[in-house]
Design a protein around this motif. Sequence first.
Motif, PDB file in Angstrom:
ATOM      1  N   ALA A  49       0.837  -1.210   0.000  1.00 10.20           N
ATOM      2  CA  ALA A  49       0.000   0.000   0.000  1.00 10.20           C
ATOM      3  C   ALA A  49       0.869   1.256   0.000  1.00 10.20           C
ATOM      4  O   ALA A  49       0.566   2.233  -0.702  1.00 10.20           O
ATOM      5  N   SER A  50       1.948   1.217   0.747  1.00  8.68           N
ATOM      6  CA  SER A  50       2.861   2.354   0.785  1.00  8.68           C
ATOM      7  C   SER A  50       3.495   2.596  -0.589  1.00  8.68           C
ATOM      8  O   SER A  50       3.592   3.744  -1.048  1.00  8.68           O
ATOM      9  N   LEU A  51       3.911   1.525  -1.234  1.00  9.44           N
ATOM     10  CA  LEU A  51       4.511   1.657  -2.567  1.00  9.44           C
ATOM     11  C   LEU A  51       3.477   2.133  -3.590  1.00  9.44           C
ATOM     12  O   LEU A  51       3.801   2.910  -4.489  1.00  9.44           O
ATOM     13  N   GLU A  52       2.237   1.674  -3.448  1.00  9.02           N
ATOM     14  CA  GLU A  52       1.182   2.139  -4.352  1.00  9.02           C
ATOM     15  C   GLU A  52       0.942   3.637  -4.197  1.00  9.02           C
ATOM     16  O   GLU A  52       0.687   4.330  -5.186  1.00  9.02           O
ATOM     17  N   ASN A  53       1.047   4.147  -2.990  1.00 11.08           N
ATOM     18  CA  ASN A  53       0.926   5.595  -2.772  1.00 11.08           C
ATOM     19  C   ASN A  53       2.035   6.352  -3.487  1.00 11.08           C
ATOM     20  O   ASN A  53       1.793   7.410  -4.090  1.00 11.08           O
ATOM     21  N   VAL A  54       3.246   5.810  -3.421  1.00 11.39           N
ATOM     22  CA  VAL A  54       4.377   6.453  -4.112  1.00 11.39           C
ATOM     23  C   VAL A  54       4.140   6.431  -5.621  1.00 11.39           C
ATOM     24  O   VAL A  54       4.373   7.436  -6.309  1.00 11.39           O
ATOM     25  N   ILE A  55       3.655   5.306  -6.137  1.00  8.01           N
ATOM     26  CA  ILE A  55       3.353   5.221  -7.567  1.00  8.01           C
ATOM     27  C   ILE A  55       2.310   6.270  -7.949  1.00  8.01           C
ATOM     28  O   ILE A  55       2.455   6.962  -8.963  1.00  8.01           O
ATOM     29  N   ASN A  56       1.274   6.406  -7.147  1.00 10.35           N
ATOM     30  CA  ASN A  56       0.232   7.406  -7.449  1.00 10.35           C
ATOM     31  C   ASN A  56       0.790   8.827  -7.452  1.00 10.35           C
ATOM     32  O   ASN A  56       0.400   9.651  -8.292  1.00 10.35           O
ATOM     33  N   GLN A  57       1.712   9.114  -6.540  1.00  9.30           N
ATOM     34  CA  GLN A  57       2.350  10.435  -6.521  1.00  9.30           C
ATOM     35  C   GLN A  57       3.165  10.645  -7.795  1.00  9.30           C
ATOM     36  O   GLN A  57       3.123  11.725  -8.396  1.00  9.30           O
ATOM     37  N   LYS A  58       3.894   9.608  -8.209  1.00 11.93           N
ATOM     38  CA  LYS A  58       4.707   9.723  -9.420  1.00 11.93           C
ATOM     39  C   LYS A  58       3.827   9.835 -10.664  1.00 11.93           C
ATOM     40  O   LYS A  58       4.171  10.548 -11.604  1.00 11.93           O
ATOM     41  N   LEU A  59       2.701   9.153 -10.669  1.00  8.80           N
ATOM     42  CA  LEU A  59       1.759   9.280 -11.789  1.00  8.80           C
ATOM     43  C   LEU A  59       1.205  10.692 -11.877  1.00  8.80           C
ATOM     44  O   LEU A  59       1.027  11.234 -12.978  1.00  8.80           O
ATOM     45  N   ALA A  60       0.938  11.290 -10.726  1.00  5.55           N
ATOM     46  CA  ALA A  60       0.467  12.674 -10.710  1.00  5.55           C
ATOM     47  C   ALA A  60       1.544  13.611 -11.251  1.00  5.55           C
ATOM     48  O   ALA A  60       1.249  14.531 -12.031  1.00  5.55           O
ATOM     49  N   GLN A  61       2.795  13.374 -10.854  1.00  2.00           N
ATOM     50  CA  GLN A  61       3.903  14.178 -11.384  1.00  2.00           C
ATOM     51  C   GLN A  61       4.017  13.984 -12.890  1.00  2.00           C
ATOM     52  O   GLN A  61       4.245  14.942 -13.632  1.00  2.00           O
TER      53      GLN A  61
END
Length: 105
Positions: A49-61
């Motif tokens: 879940a933590s890694l998925e949050n990081v992925i979502n942040q990078k997708l937003a970037q």
Amino acid sequence: MEGYFFHDARLGIPLPSLEKDWEEYNMMTQQEILLHWEAIRGQIPDRIASLENVINQKLAQLSDESDFMQSCRLNNEIAELASVINDLWIWYRSSEDTIESKLEQ
């Protein structure tokens, strides 16, 4: 449980590292290893879940990025994080069968 596990920096969790065949460990050691692994295994969904949050942040970037090279870097980072998630799921799921078979012996 030092000596039975090593910290995998890429996955962010300790993984089993047994120097002998499973049957060569006495029953008490086997149970301690299994209990320790179950505690580690229980943390895997939170790690994912933590890694998925990081992925979502990078997708937003990535959605706002206009620099091609930076977009490529973000894509590579996302792909690597997705690979880590995949490996974590493999450890999480494959261990269910392994642990159940060890307990039945």
